[in-house]
Design a protein around this motif. Structure first.
Motif, mmCIF file in Angstrom:
data_model
loop_
_atom_site.group_PDB
_atom_site.id
_atom_site.type_symbol
_atom_site.label_atom_id
_atom_site.label_comp_id
_atom_site.label_asym_id
_atom_site.label_seq_id
_atom_site.Cartn_x
_atom_site.Cartn_y
_atom_site.Cartn_z
ATOM 1 N N TRP A 8 35.182 13.128 75.814
ATOM 2 C CA TRP A 8 35.164 12.413 77.096
ATOM 3 C C TRP A 8 35.138 10.903 76.894
ATOM 4 O O TRP A 8 35.752 10.158 77.660
ATOM 5 N N ALA A 12 38.094 8.599 78.337
ATOM 6 C CA ALA A 12 37.818 7.471 79.234
ATOM 7 C C ALA A 12 38.410 6.180 78.666
ATOM 8 O O ALA A 12 39.052 5.410 79.386
ATOM 9 N N LEU A 30 40.733 6.983 87.336
ATOM 10 C CA LEU A 30 40.617 8.200 86.531
ATOM 11 C C LEU A 30 39.684 7.951 85.346
ATOM 12 O O LEU A 30 38.923 8.838 84.946
ATOM 13 N N ALA A 33 36.192 8.314 86.495
ATOM 14 C CA ALA A 33 35.838 9.729 86.621
ATOM 15 C C ALA A 33 35.518 10.322 85.252
ATOM 16 O O ALA A 33 34.538 11.069 85.100
ATOM 17 N N ALA A 34 36.300 9.990 84.233
ATOM 18 C CA ALA A 34 36.034 10.481 82.878
ATOM 19 C C ALA A 34 34.713 9.927 82.350
ATOM 20 O O ALA A 34 33.950 10.644 81.692
ATOM 21 N N VAL A 37 31.888 11.890 83.893
ATOM 22 C CA VAL A 37 31.715 13.191 83.225
ATOM 23 C C VAL A 37 31.051 12.975 81.870
ATOM 24 O O VAL A 37 30.185 13.759 81.457
ATOM 25 N N GLN A 52 33.048 21.035 83.194
ATOM 26 C CA GLN A 52 33.365 19.634 82.885
ATOM 27 C C GLN A 52 34.742 19.263 83.439
ATOM 28 O O GLN A 52 34.911 18.204 84.057
ATOM 29 N N ALA A 53 35.720 20.132 83.223
ATOM 30 C CA ALA A 53 37.078 19.861 83.715
ATOM 31 C C ALA A 53 37.109 19.836 85.234
ATOM 32 O O ALA A 53 37.755 18.961 85.838
ATOM 33 N N PHE A 56 35.662 16.627 86.401
ATOM 34 C CA PHE A 56 36.608 15.522 86.233
ATOM 35 C C PHE A 56 37.645 15.514 87.356
ATOM 36 O O PHE A 56 37.942 14.464 87.927
ATOM 37 N N SER A 60 37.864 12.614 90.055
ATOM 38 C CA SER A 60 39.123 11.861 90.122
ATOM 39 C C SER A 60 39.576 11.733 91.563
ATOM 40 O O SER A 60 39.955 10.640 92.013
#
Length: 148
Positions: A8, A12, A30, A33-34, A37, A52-53, A56, A60
């Motif tokens: 992550w 990022a 984005l 957002a990463a 996470v 986790q996905a 994200f 996002s």
């Protein structure tokens, strides 16, 4: 170091670098957002990869909506709104007809460019005022006489 934390963090940083290479504010959000996470997996270990996905993706969407609502709408208006609209930039100018307007069509020269014009029947040399335009055709009307 845990692989998910490293992944992550790298993701990022990659998104922030992509924003720096091709600015447009999309990758930046984005990247936020990463990074969120990343903080989540640092604070709460053993979060499943699917969660986790999903986090994200959800973050996002939220971050892009934040950008669109609060930051994009508050952009300053341009001091030159007609900059990339050449016909709009010419409205109001007075120029002489280079070719008479016959059957509603004629031609003017502005700087080194020739423009097709539409308007009332007028002889060549008549000064006309540009009142509008569409693509490469300008609409004109006779310019009022300024006595000298």
């Amino acid at each position: 170091m845990r692989w998910d934390v490293f992944a992550w963090a790298a993701f990022a940083l990659l998104l922030f670098a992509a924003e720096a290479m091709a600015p447009g504010a999309f990758m930046l959000w984005l990247g936020f957002a990463a990074a969120a996470v990343l903080l989540g997996v640092l604070l709460v270990p053993d979060i499943p990869l699917l969660v986790q996905a999903a986090a994200f993706v959800a973050l996002s969407f939220v971050s892009i909506q934040v950008y669109r609502r609060w930051f994009r709408s508050s952009e300053r208006p341009s001091d030159q709104p007609a900059l990339n609209r050449r016909t709009a930039a010419l409205v109001g100018r007075v120029v002489p007809l280079e070719r008479a307007i016959v059957d509603g069509r004629g031609r003017v020269q502005i700087a080194d460019a020739y423009w097709e014009v539409t308007g009332p029947e007028l002889p060549a040399g008549t000064h006309v005022r540009i009142t509008g335009g569409d693509a490469m055709t300008l609409q004109v009307e006779p310019a009022p006489h300024t006595g000298a």
